[in-house]
Every structure is written in structure tokens, then in C-alpha cells.
Design a protein around this motif. Structure first.
Motif, PDB file in Angstrom:
ATOM      1  N   THR A 175      -5.620 -14.654  -1.933  1.00 33.40           N
ATOM      2  CA  THR A 175      -6.080 -13.646  -2.903  1.00 33.40           C
ATOM      3  C   THR A 175      -5.141 -13.356  -3.875  1.00 33.40           C
ATOM      4  O   THR A 175      -5.443 -13.383  -5.259  1.00 33.40           O
ATOM      5  CB  THR A 175      -6.860 -12.299  -2.088  1.00 33.40           C
ATOM      6  OG1 THR A 175      -7.504 -12.747  -1.225  1.00 33.40           O
ATOM      7  CG2 THR A 175      -7.366 -11.410  -3.263  1.00 33.40           C
ATOM      8  N   HIS A 176      -3.838 -12.820  -3.511  1.00 38.82           N
ATOM      9  CA  HIS A 176      -2.780 -12.415  -4.545  1.00 38.82           C
ATOM     10  C   HIS A 176      -1.551 -12.561  -3.938  1.00 38.82           C
ATOM     11  O   HIS A 176      -1.256 -12.075  -2.972  1.00 38.82           O
ATOM     12  CB  HIS A 176      -3.183 -10.875  -4.779  1.00 38.82           C
ATOM     13  CG  HIS A 176      -2.301 -10.360  -5.908  1.00 38.82           C
ATOM     14  ND1 HIS A 176      -1.609  -9.419  -5.750  1.00 38.82           N
ATOM     15  CD2 HIS A 176      -2.881 -10.422  -7.223  1.00 38.82           C
ATOM     16  CE1 HIS A 176      -1.017  -8.974  -6.868  1.00 38.82           C
ATOM     17  NE2 HIS A 176      -1.918  -9.650  -7.887  1.00 38.82           N
ATOM     18  N   LEU A 177      -0.786 -13.173  -4.660  1.00 32.52           N
ATOM     19  CA  LEU A 177       0.591 -13.986  -4.246  1.00 32.52           C
ATOM     20  C   LEU A 177       1.639 -12.591  -3.954  1.00 32.52           C
ATOM     21  O   LEU A 177       2.214 -12.430  -3.026  1.00 32.52           O
ATOM     22  CB  LEU A 177       1.281 -14.838  -5.213  1.00 32.52           C
ATOM     23  CG  LEU A 177       0.685 -16.451  -5.231  1.00 32.52           C
ATOM     24  CD1 LEU A 177       1.439 -17.037  -6.152  1.00 32.52           C
ATOM     25  CD2 LEU A 177       0.697 -16.828  -3.751  1.00 32.52           C
ATOM     26  N   VAL A 178       1.807 -11.724  -4.924  1.00 33.57           N
ATOM     27  CA  VAL A 178       2.637 -10.245  -4.858  1.00 33.57           C
ATOM     28  C   VAL A 178       2.225  -9.792  -3.712  1.00 33.57           C
ATOM     29  O   VAL A 178       2.912  -9.300  -2.989  1.00 33.57           O
ATOM     30  CB  VAL A 178       2.497  -9.766  -6.213  1.00 33.57           C
ATOM     31  CG1 VAL A 178       3.610  -8.674  -6.126  1.00 33.57           C
ATOM     32  CG2 VAL A 178       3.203 -10.688  -7.411  1.00 33.57           C
ATOM     33  N   SER A 179       0.771  -9.370  -3.559  1.00 36.00           N
ATOM     34  CA  SER A 179       0.359  -8.668  -2.300  1.00 36.00           C
ATOM     35  C   SER A 179       0.812  -9.401  -1.036  1.00 36.00           C
ATOM     36  O   SER A 179       1.104  -8.783  -0.017  1.00 36.00           O
ATOM     37  CB  SER A 179      -1.336  -8.231  -2.378  1.00 36.00           C
ATOM     38  OG  SER A 179      -1.392  -7.581  -3.648  1.00 36.00           O
ATOM     39  N   ALA A 180       0.654 -10.555  -1.098  1.00 35.71           N
ATOM     40  CA  ALA A 180       0.940 -11.519   0.114  1.00 35.71           C
ATOM     41  C   ALA A 180       2.402 -11.358   0.572  1.00 35.71           C
ATOM     42  O   ALA A 180       2.984 -11.239   1.526  1.00 35.71           O
ATOM     43  CB  ALA A 180       0.788 -12.812  -0.127  1.00 35.71           C
ATOM     44  N   ILE A 181       3.379 -11.483  -0.679  1.00 33.17           N
ATOM     45  CA  ILE A 181       4.687 -11.232  -0.249  1.00 33.17           C
ATOM     46  C   ILE A 181       5.212  -9.896   0.272  1.00 33.17           C
ATOM     47  O   ILE A 181       5.690  -9.706   1.392  1.00 33.17           O
ATOM     48  CB  ILE A 181       5.429 -11.379  -1.596  1.00 33.17           C
ATOM     49  CG1 ILE A 181       5.303 -12.845  -2.034  1.00 33.17           C
ATOM     50  CG2 ILE A 181       7.059 -11.151  -1.587  1.00 33.17           C
ATOM     51  CD1 ILE A 181       6.094 -13.116  -3.504  1.00 33.17           C
ATOM     52  N   LEU A 182       4.396  -8.802  -0.253  1.00 37.30           N
ATOM     53  CA  LEU A 182       4.804  -7.347   0.257  1.00 37.30           C
ATOM     54  C   LEU A 182       4.058  -7.390   1.291  1.00 37.30           C
ATOM     55  O   LEU A 182       4.786  -6.584   2.310  1.00 37.30           O
ATOM     56  CB  LEU A 182       4.119  -6.436  -0.832  1.00 37.30           C
ATOM     57  CG  LEU A 182       4.610  -6.232  -2.361  1.00 37.30           C
ATOM     58  CD1 LEU A 182       3.473  -5.303  -2.980  1.00 37.30           C
ATOM     59  CD2 LEU A 182       5.968  -5.877  -2.068  1.00 37.30           C
ATOM     60  N   LEU A 183       2.853  -7.823   1.811  1.00 33.59           N
ATOM     61  CA  LEU A 183       2.398  -7.689   3.121  1.00 33.59           C
ATOM     62  C   LEU A 183       3.405  -8.443   4.190  1.00 33.59           C
ATOM     63  O   LEU A 183       3.716  -7.997   5.416  1.00 33.59           O
ATOM     64  CB  LEU A 183       0.905  -8.501   3.289  1.00 33.59           C
ATOM     65  CG  LEU A 183       0.333  -8.438   4.782  1.00 33.59           C
ATOM     66  CD1 LEU A 183       0.073  -7.243   5.371  1.00 33.59           C
ATOM     67  CD2 LEU A 183      -0.735  -9.434   4.592  1.00 33.59           C
ATOM     68  N   VAL A 184       3.873  -9.741   3.934  1.00 32.42           N
ATOM     69  CA  VAL A 184       4.886 -10.457   4.975  1.00 32.42           C
ATOM     70  C   VAL A 184       6.106  -9.673   4.919  1.00 32.42           C
ATOM     71  O   VAL A 184       6.658  -9.452   6.086  1.00 32.42           O
ATOM     72  CB  VAL A 184       5.089 -11.701   4.404  1.00 32.42           C
ATOM     73  CG1 VAL A 184       6.239 -12.520   5.085  1.00 32.42           C
ATOM     74  CG2 VAL A 184       3.960 -12.631   3.996  1.00 32.42           C
ATOM     75  N   LEU A 185       6.556  -8.998   4.008  1.00 34.34           N
ATOM     76  CA  LEU A 185       7.794  -7.949   4.198  1.00 34.34           C
ATOM     77  C   LEU A 185       7.745  -6.965   5.041  1.00 34.34           C
ATOM     78  O   LEU A 185       8.597  -6.653   5.853  1.00 34.34           O
ATOM     79  CB  LEU A 185       8.344  -7.682   2.716  1.00 34.34           C
ATOM     80  CG  LEU A 185       8.763  -8.487   1.846  1.00 34.34           C
ATOM     81  CD1 LEU A 185       9.136  -7.873   0.463  1.00 34.34           C
ATOM     82  CD2 LEU A 185      10.309  -9.328   2.501  1.00 34.34           C
ATOM     83  N   ALA A 186       6.432  -6.095   5.127  1.00 35.93           N
ATOM     84  CA  ALA A 186       6.115  -5.135   5.835  1.00 35.93           C
ATOM     85  C   ALA A 186       5.917  -5.509   7.267  1.00 35.93           C
ATOM     86  O   ALA A 186       6.583  -4.938   8.341  1.00 35.93           O
ATOM     87  CB  ALA A 186       4.748  -4.504   5.124  1.00 35.93           C
TER      88      ALA A 186
END
Length: 587
Positions: free
Chosen positions: A195-206
Motif C-alpha cells: 500500500t505505502h512504502l514509507v508506512s511499511a518502513i515505519l511499521l517494520v521499525l516499530a
């Protein structure tokens, strides 16, 4: 009456599910039936994406990685670099609707399904039924209808609905070898990635931070690590179209994503307070979620004594994250680093709000009916205000269709008009609407051009300047259908023909002249070029690399398997969990 409602909300799942469905219909479903819509911020971008994907679907084709039905119809690699796989099934299911109804139904379905998912996930996180219901209603306040009409926060909203599921899945597989939660972890991360690359990066970091915390307290470390890696592998399988597209374009130098000054997009007390005024949708209004975050902070601090030490560590992390996105953090130093891809430090706000929601509505000592019912009522009131403000302000907006008739420079009309005009179905049904403007991202840029040279190329291509022997000609007609583009000239052209279609080395271009295939070359503008042509008709067929078609098939099969497997082998999954857990206990 109140006691009956209290009894049902605390004991009856069916009643709560019906209440959620009714509330989502009233708060977010009204927009489906509107004849006009506001389209501020990135609405044109996402409307164009949906139109382009729908154009392929109508001809029973998989979407191309380049867009030839939108973004000036120049074959720009938006689909390839901006994830669209999660949007794909929503577009298929709503393809029979008119554009506004389709657009708003996608949003409505996403919110409804996410809300129902959250209701059950919070109960699995040991929240009561009323707490879970409250968490759902509290999340409504994060979804501003001003922005929902733009779909531009569709990727961000996935955090609201899939972070809790990801947290639950990690927590479960850290305690026992449960294959079902391995799959839910993989599916939640994959959906956000698609859906959204930046949101995926933030989710994985969390999730990585939570993983570190869990592994320090886990007694079955090797199995926890194994199951997490397995979830990662499955997530890659479910995300193959997105990952394959990005890897496919990685060998081509492209123009970069537009960056913004990081230091000017931070969060401060002033913006949080201003956000609570529910500002007009004119101009760049402060997102209301900033004010909601301020209220959530106050609730956290005023109830700090009710949280145990584990919760206090999370709360400390919440305020540390808010410090990181404040003006006190030196964001200006990171402007020329890869961190700048996030564009706005405040992208972390939805993630922070999701974590706060989990903390507030899973804490045992905050399971008080008075507090929870007040939260539900407040949430409904503030969410309803988004709808009413949107409808009232829209009545004073002129129609974009009327302005469009009086404006010659259409490419400059989009950014000027989207903030204070409304569009209707007749505008959205006109294919020319999606060819008005493009975006500077993901343009072929092999020589790493910057500034005027790059934008000169973009400008001439977006204006559909077709060059014959380096001279522009306006005497031609273009027809788009499916994955093909046809150019028909009034007079026969001879020599070198430079088409206003971007050339990407990884894409397959088949050009036909006089029923014969001709070689494809890259022009100085990095567009399709034909040499030694003598013709009145040129047909261009664009195809994805075969690996992309295969990735779609494998991922679709993966998602089908993901839903069917636990149902078909429910007993075996349970037996495997029991066997694995008994094996762990023995060792």
C-alpha cells in the motif's frame, strides 16, 4: 436504557459489531452517495492511479508498471514505484460504480473492514469488549474526512488497522509456535508494504523494537526467531508484485521523490492546539490528528499511576518519539540523507496514535465504563464534525468543470484548483481529466540531470510534443486502449520519430509500423524513438517483464492459500502447535 446499552456493549459481540457497522455507515458512508467531492492535497494523484488501473482491468489485463491512461498518458512509472497491489482487489470489486462512488466505497470498505478487525484483535490483546469497541471509535477520530476525500492517507490508515494485528501476532509467536499468527504477521506487514512504502518502513521499525523487547523476555528464543523469519519469508511472497517492480526499476536511474524541508514539518504544541480548532479545509489546514495526539498525551499523563512498569516503558517511548519529531530534534542535518524520503517527520504521528490506542484500551485499570463511554461519545462527535464541515464548506466551492473551460494552462490548474473547487462524475468520466498533469517523480534520468534540463524534458513530454527529425508536430491523433497506444498522423512522416512516451529499459515495447515490428531506441529526452520511419500510423504495445506477471500470479495464489489453509487444516494447525509446545517444554 443506559443500563441495557451498557450490558450489551460489555457482553454481546453481535451488538457491538452491528454498532460498528452502523457507525461506519453513518460517519463515512454518506460520501458514497454524493454527486460532487472535494479533492484537496494528493487527490488528483490517487484518482489518476485508480483510473489507470481500472482501464487495464476493463480489458482483462494486469496493470502495467507504467501509466498510459493517466499522468499525462506518457507511460510514467508510477504504478511500478508506488505500491498498488493492495488497492487492486478494491478496484476490481468497485469497478461497476461511478468514479466518486467507487472512490468513496474503497475508503468506506477499508475503514469498515479495519474497524471490525481491530475489534477482535483488541480482545485478543486482553481488552474487554467495551474497551475494544472504544478503541475502534477512538480510531475514527484519526481519519479526517477532509483528507479521506483525497485517499492520500490510505497508506497511513493501514497503520491504524494493522499495527495492532502485527503486535498481537509477534506477541503470540513469542509464547508458542502458532502458525496462524505467523501468517497474520506476514499478511499485515505485506498489506502495508503493498500500500505505502514509507508506512511499511515505519511499521517494520516499530515491530523490530517490539521484537527486541520480546526476545529479551522470551524463554523460547530459537523458535521465536525461526517463526519471525518464516513470517518475513511469507510476507515477501505476498508482496512479490511490489518488490519485483521496485527491483526491476532499480537498475534504471530515475528522478527522485520530491523532498520537503524536514525541519519545517515537525510537531509542536502550537500546531497541536491549533489543530483542535477544526480549521477550514481551505489551504494547508493542520491535520486534526495533532490535536487528538495532545488529548491522548493528557489522558496518558493523568492516568500514569494506573499503568504497570511495562506500560510505563511504552509510554516513555511514546514521548521520546514525539521529541524526535519536534523542532528540538536537528532534522535539518538529515535533509540530504536517505532519511529525507519520509518527507515529513510528522508521518510518525499515526504510528504514535496507534500505540497510544493499544496502551489506553488494553490497560486493566482503565477498564471503566464511564471513561470508555465518554470516549465513544467524544469520538463520534469529533468525527461527525469532520463530515459536516466538509459538506458545508463544499457548498461554497465552484465546480472545477466550469473553471476548466476558461483556463488555457491546464497543467497549472490542478495545484491551484484542488484546494477550493469540487469535481463531479462527469469530470472524472472524461479521460482527458487524467492527462492534464503529471508528477516529477520516477522519470527516466540516466544522465542524472537536475534542474532545468530535467524539467525541460518533462515539460515537452507532458505537453505531448511529438518530434519528427527534432521538430515538433501537432498534426496527429492518439488513441489509448488497454496496454497499447496508437498514433495516427494527418500526413505521412519520414525520418526519426520521437514519441512522447517515456522509455524504461526494463519494460517491453513493441512498435508496429506498416504491420512490421521496428527496433526501439531511447531518444535524447529518454523517450521512445523510431529511426528511418515512413508511415502514417504507429502502434506501441507496452508489456511488463515476465517476472512481474509471474509475481502477480504467485502472490495472488499466496493470498488465497493464506485464507484457505487455516480453514481446511484447522485441526492440524492446532495439533502442530500442541506438538511443538510439548517439544519445547521437554527441552
Amino acid at each position: 436504557m443506559f443500563h441495557k446499552i451498557k450490558k450489551y456493549t460489555t457482553t454481546n459481540d453481535v451488538f457491538n459489531i452491528a454498532l460498528i457497522i452502523l457507525s461506519v455507515c453513518l460517519l463515512f458512508g454518506v460520501s458514497i452517495f454524493q454527486s460532487t467531492m472535494t479533492w484537496r492535497t494528493d487527490a488528483y494523484f490517487h484518482l489518476s492511479r485508480i483510473h489507470d488501473m481500472a482501464s487495464y482491468i476493463k480489458t482483462l489485463q494486469l496493470p502495467l508498471m507504467v501509466d498510459i491512461h493517466a499522468f499525462a498518458n506518457t507511460g510514467q512509472a508510477i504504478n511500478g514505484m508506488y505500491p498498488c497491489f493492495s488497492l487492486f482487489p478494491f478496484i476490481i470489486l468497485t469497478s461497476a460504480l461511478k468514479p466518486i462512488a467507487q472512490y468513496e466505497t474503497i475508503i468506506f470498505a477499508f475503514i469498515l473492514l479495519g474497524s471490525l478487525l481491530n475489534y477482535f484483535v483488541f480482545q485478543k490483546l486482553h481488552a474487554s469488549k467495551l474497551q475494544s469497541l472504544t478503541a475502534v471509535f477512538a480510531t475514527f477520530t484519526f481519519i479526517n474526512i477532509f483528507y479521506s476525500s483525497s485517499l492520500n492517507l490510505f497508506g497511513v490508515w493501514s497503520i491504524y488497522f494493522l499495527l495492532p494485528l502485527s503486535i498481537l501476532s509477534l506477541k503470540k509467536i513469542s509464547k508458542k509456535a502458532n502458525y496462524v499468527f505467523v501468517m497474520t504477521l506476514a499478511a499485515s506487514v505485506s498489506f502495508v508494504l503493498n500500500t505505502h512504502l514509507v508506512s511499511a518502513i515505519l511499521l517494520v521499525l516499530a515491530l523490530f523494537c517490539y521484537f527486541i523487547y520480546l526476545i529479551l523476555h522470551c524463554t523460547q528464543k530459537e523458535y521465536f526467531v525461526f517463526k519471525t523469519i518464516l513470517a518475513g519469508i511469507i510476507s515477501v511472497w505476498l508482496s512479490l508484485p511490489t518488490l519485483a517492480s521496485i527491483i526491476s526499476f532499480s537498475e534504471t536511474r530515475l528522478s527522485t521523490v520530491q523532498t520537503f524541508p524536514l525541519a519545517s514539518s515537525t510537531l509542536n504544541i502550537e500546531s497541536m492546539i491549533h489543530s483542535l480548532t477544526n480549521p477550514s479545509i481551505f489551504g494547508a489546514a493542520t491535520p486534526p490528528i495533532f490535536g487528538i495526539l495532545l488529548i491522548a498525551d493528557v489522558i496518558l499523563l493523568s492516568n500514569i499511576k494506573h499503568f504497570n512498569n511495562n506500560y510505563k516503558i511504552i509510554i516513555l517511548s511514546i514521548f521520546l518519539a514525539q521529541f524526535l519529531i519536534s523542532p528540538y530534534f536537528p532534522w535539518a542535518l538529515l535533509q540530504k540523507t536517505p532519511v529525507a524520503i519520509i518527507q515529513f517527520p510528522t508521518r510518525l504521528v499515526p504510528l504514535i496514535l496507534s500505540v497510544i490506542t493499544i496502551v489506553l484500551y488494553t490497560a486493566n485499570k482503565l477498564n471503566k465504563s464511564g471513561f470508555l463511554f465518554v470516549t465513544i461519545i467524544f469520538s463520534v462527535a469529533i468525527t461527525f464534525s469532520y463530515q459536516t464541515s466538509n459538506l458545508l464548506v463544499k457548498t461554497n466551492f465552484p465546480s472545477f468543470r466550469n473553471i476548466n473551460k476558461t483556463n488555457e494552462d491546464l497543467s497549472s490548474l490542478i495545484p491551484k484548483s484542488r484546494e477550493n473547487t469540487k469535481i463531479d462524475n462527469s469530470t472524472l468520466l472524461d479521460p482527458s481529466f487524467y492527462s492534464i498533469s503529471s508528477f516529477p517523480e520516477y522519470i527516466p534520468n540516466p544522465k542524472n540531470q537536475k534542474g532545468s534540463d530535467l524539467f525541460r524534458n518533462i515539460d515537452t513530454v507532458n505537453k505531448h510534443e511529438l518530434l519528427v527529425n527534432s521538430e515538433p508536430t501537432a498534426k496527429y491523433k492518439v488513441t489509448n486502449q488497454g496496454n497499447s497506444i496508437s498514433f495516427e498522423f494527418n500526413n505521412e512522416v519520414k525520418g526519426i520519430v520521437d514519441l512522447p512516451i517515456w522509455y524504461y529499459p526494463n519494460m517491453n515495447y513493441v512498435i508496429t509500423i506498416n504491420r512490421k515490428h521496428v527496433p526501439v531506441h531511447a531518444s535524447r529526452r529518454h523517450t521512445l524513438e523510431i529511426r528511418n520511419a515512413t508511415t502514417k500510423n504507429i502502434n506501441v504495445v507496452i508489456k511488463n517483464p515476465k517476472i512481474i506477471s509471474y509475481s502477480y500470479v504467485f502472490s495472488i495464489l499466496g493470498w488465497i492459500t493464506l485464507f484457505i489453509l487455516p480453514l481446511l487444516f484447522k485441526k492440524r494447525f492446532a495439533d502442530n502447535d500442541d506438538m511443538m509446545n510439548s517439544h519445547i517444554k521437554k527441552h
